[in-house]
Design a protein around this motif. Structure first.
Motif, short mmCIF file in Angstrom:
data_model
loop_
_atom_site.label_atom_id
_atom_site.label_comp_id
_atom_site.label_asym_id
_atom_site.label_seq_id
_atom_site.Cartn_x
_atom_site.Cartn_y
_atom_site.Cartn_z
N ALA A 1 0.99 -1.24 -0.08
CA ALA A 1 0.23 -0.02 -0.09
C ALA A 1 0.91 1.18 0.04
CB ALA A 1 -0.98 0.06 1.02
N MET A 2 0.38 2.14 -0.69
CA MET A 2 1.22 3.49 -0.91
C MET A 2 0.24 4.61 -0.49
SD MET A 2 3.14 5.02 -4.12
CE MET A 2 4.52 4.27 -4.41
N GLY A 3 1.01 5.67 0.21
CA GLY A 3 0.34 6.90 0.35
C GLY A 3 1.06 7.86 -0.45
N SER A 4 0.27 8.77 -1.41
CA SER A 4 0.95 9.62 -2.24
C SER A 4 0.19 11.26 -1.96
CB SER A 4 0.82 9.07 -3.63
OG SER A 4 -0.54 9.49 -4.17
N PRO A 5 0.73 12.12 -2.72
CA PRO A 5 0.23 13.33 -2.63
C PRO A 5 -0.81 13.24 -3.70
CG PRO A 5 2.67 13.65 -3.00
CD PRO A 5 2.24 12.12 -3.22
N GLY A 6 -1.74 14.20 -3.60
CA GLY A 6 -3.00 14.41 -4.41
C GLY A 6 -3.99 13.33 -4.55
N VAL A 7 -5.00 13.27 -5.45
CA VAL A 7 -5.96 12.52 -5.74
C VAL A 7 -5.66 11.22 -6.68
CG1 VAL A 7 -8.39 12.46 -5.74
CG2 VAL A 7 -7.42 14.13 -4.74
N GLY B 1 -7.82 14.14 6.25
CA GLY B 1 -8.30 12.62 6.27
C GLY B 1 -9.72 12.39 6.95
N ILE B 2 -10.70 12.30 6.73
CA ILE B 2 -11.83 11.97 7.36
C ILE B 2 -12.19 10.40 7.83
CG2 ILE B 2 -14.28 12.44 7.54
CD1 ILE B 2 -13.92 14.45 5.20
N VAL B 3 -12.30 10.19 9.07
CA VAL B 3 -12.93 8.94 9.53
C VAL B 3 -14.20 9.18 10.15
CG1 VAL B 3 -12.60 7.05 11.20
CG2 VAL B 3 -10.64 8.09 9.98
N ALA B 4 -15.22 8.66 9.62
CA ALA B 4 -16.77 8.69 9.81
C ALA B 4 -17.09 7.18 10.12
CB ALA B 4 -17.49 9.12 8.64
N GLU B 5 -17.79 7.16 11.59
CA GLU B 5 -18.21 5.67 12.02
C GLU B 5 -17.01 4.55 11.72
OE1 GLU B 5 -21.98 4.82 10.31
OE2 GLU B 5 -22.92 6.42 11.21
N GLY B 6 -15.79 5.11 12.05
CA GLY B 6 -15.08 3.81 12.34
C GLY B 6 -14.35 3.66 10.89
N ARG B 7 -14.75 4.33 9.64
CA ARG B 7 -14.28 4.11 8.42
C ARG B 7 -13.83 5.27 7.58
NH1 ARG B 7 -15.14 -1.02 6.61
NH2 ARG B 7 -16.93 -2.14 7.79
N LEU B 8 -12.85 5.14 6.95
CA LEU B 8 -12.19 6.33 6.10
C LEU B 8 -13.05 6.81 5.04
CD1 LEU B 8 -9.61 8.07 5.55
CD2 LEU B 8 -8.86 6.34 3.96
N LEU B 9 -13.44 7.99 5.06
CA LEU B 9 -14.27 8.62 3.88
C LEU B 9 -13.55 8.90 2.68
CD1 LEU B 9 -17.33 9.38 3.45
CD2 LEU B 9 -16.92 11.40 4.49
N ARG B 10 -14.04 8.69 1.44
CA ARG B 10 -13.20 8.88 0.40
C ARG B 10 -13.92 9.89 -0.51
NH1 ARG B 10 -11.55 3.52 1.58
NH2 ARG B 10 -9.15 3.34 1.60
N GLY B 11 -15.25 9.64 -0.67
CA GLY B 11 -15.69 10.59 -1.58
C GLY B 11 -16.02 9.81 -2.92
N MET B 12 -16.92 10.49 -3.77
CA MET B 12 -17.35 9.86 -5.13
C MET B 12 -15.76 9.67 -6.07
SD MET B 12 -20.15 10.90 -8.02
CE MET B 12 -19.06 12.35 -8.49
N ARG B 13 -14.90 10.64 -5.85
CA ARG B 13 -13.71 10.82 -6.66
C ARG B 13 -12.51 10.53 -5.93
NH1 ARG B 13 -17.23 14.31 -9.24
NH2 ARG B 13 -16.27 16.13 -7.78
N GLY B 14 -12.54 10.22 -4.64
CA GLY B 14 -11.58 10.29 -3.71
C GLY B 14 -11.10 11.22 -3.28
N ALA B 15 -11.73 12.39 -3.39
CA ALA B 15 -11.34 13.68 -3.04
C ALA B 15 -11.93 14.20 -1.76
CB ALA B 15 -11.64 14.81 -4.27
N ALA B 16 -12.74 13.42 -1.14
CA ALA B 16 -13.12 13.93 0.26
C ALA B 16 -11.90 14.38 1.11
CB ALA B 16 -13.95 12.77 1.02
#
Length: 414
Positions: A157-163, A234-249
């Motif tokens: 798994a990788m974390g990168s800048p941007g979306v 980064g948003i965690v809602a109800e214990g889960r990562l929130l990503r949004g429709m295009r991953g831009a949350a």
């Protein structure tokens, strides 16, 4: 079931497609051992509700395949003792990668989450395919120095800048690393590493890192602000990562706070008002010495420099406005502040003082515990989660990542 991990076969339960009942038995047993540690067959049967015969068959099969090993003995009735079984930590490994504008970090962890090696170096300024090659080269060095058999590394798994654009595989909104938006970065990285790989925004993975074993441990609803050379959330809602429709949350860089949102030269209004470049400009505007870095400004603040005090004060005020906007929409129980600016105690303390003035009572603000390694911890945790799911059908374990106490390497970006 599969052979030992070294064989390079597919994940447990996938290659030979065992009956559903057997898959459920494997899941129940492995989930129990992952949670409880060394456990006897009798205790496994009791906890899982499986018959003793089924439990014995599955455990012995997992032992033959190299996933479980006898780790000790448990005292039973009338002086009898029984072997206890635990996960063989060296059965499989995961790769975590943290790619940022100025630094590339990488670590290998075993199936239990124990990090066996960690390396870092400056990110190749050429960007694009040069960065892809750099990641591949560093991975080769990590494998060589760790002595881990390459076939046992099963997930990355990788974390990168941007979306990450899910359609094109491009990395958008990442100006700090040139040319990422011009290539299918996802496919290129998967080909380079030859591993199952997920790529996520680095700030989102930092939020997961803080959730797993950082400042947000135990929280169900929180937001992580990364404030340094850039700004993200980064948003965690109800214990889960929130990503949004295009991953831009969580792309708070574009909040219309701190400047003119209609200015065509602005890459992100909120980011341009609170990032490290903005703090340096602000410090000089208040009469501070030119050529100073963010670290220099905080050092000057400790010495009572009025220009540094004014720069930190104004930056904190704008950050509080951003937090207020997030509070109004998400109503989190906690805000975690990270990054070279966000996690500074001077900034955290001032934000806490200002919050009451904009009706933010009851909202807890904490500095990041994991600091510059939050994204790396999140990446390792994400990879371990995927590994446990693929091998055993066990998910959402939130494994403990045991990082070595290493020093040195490139500093956190300012």
């Amino acid at each position: 079931m599969t052979k030992k991990p070294d064989s390079g076969d597919k994940a447990l339960g996938k290659a030979t497609a065992p009956p559903v009942a057997r898959q459920l038995s494997v899941r129940a047993i492995m989930e129990t051992i992952l949670k409880r540690g060394p456990t006897s067959r009798a205790e496994l049967a009791k906890v899982t509700g499986l018959s003793r015969q089924t439990t014995t068959q599955v455990v012995l099969e997992l032992e033959r395949e190299g996933w479980l090993q006898v780790s000790g003995r448990a005292q039973g009735p009338i002086g009898r003792s029984a072997p206890t079984y635990d996960l063989d930590s060296a059965a499989a490994y995961v790769l975590g990668v943290q790619l940022e504008d100025t630094v590339l970090r990488m670590a290998l962890a075993d199936i239990r989450g124990q990090v066996v090696i960690e390396r870092s170096e400056p990110t190749d300024p050429q960007g694009g395919m040069a960065v892809v090659s750099q990641v591949g080269r560093l991975f080769g060095e990590v494998v060589e120095h760790s002595k881990v058999p390459r076939a046992r590394i099963r997930q990355a798994a990788m974390g990168s800048p941007g979306v990450v654009d899910p359609k094109t595989g491009h990395i958008d909104i990442a100006p700090g690393i040139p040319h990422l938006g011009e290539i299918n970065f996802v496919d290129a990285m998967r080909s380079e590493l030859n591993l199952p790989l997920s790529i996520e925004n680095g700030v989102k993975l930092a939020a997961l890192g803080e959730l797993w074993q950082g400042a947000a441990s135990g929280a169900r609803d929180f937001a992580y602000f990364g404030v340094g050379s850039g700004v993200g959330m980064g948003i965690v809602a109800e214990g889960r990562l929130l990503r949004g429709m295009r991953g831009a949350a969580g792309e708070v860089a574009f909040l219309p706070i701190g400047g003119d949102a209609f200015d065509p030269s602005a890459d992100g209004t909120f980011e341009g008002a609170v990032n490290s470049a903005a703090m340096v400009r602000r410090y000089q505007g208040y009469g501070g010495h030119p050529g100073r870095t963010v670290s220099d400004i905080f050092a000057a603040l400790q010495e009572g420099d009025a220009s540094a005090l004014a720069a930190v004060e104004e930056t904190s005020r704008i950050l509080v406005l951003g937090i207020a906007a997030v509070r109004a929409i998400l109503d989190p129980q906690l805000i975690v502040l990270g990054g070279s600016i966000g996690r500074r105690p001077e900034v955290v303390d001032r934000i806490r003082q200002l919050m009451a003035r904009v009706s933010l009572e009851g909202l807890v603000v904490s500095p990041s515990i994991l600091a510059e390694r939050a994204t790396l911890v999140g990446a390792l945790g994400e990879a371990l989660d995927a590994l446990h799911t693929n091998l055993f059908g066990v998910d959402a374990m939130r494994p403990e990542i045991s990082l070595p106490n290493l020093t040195g390497g490139p500093p956190e970006p300012e």
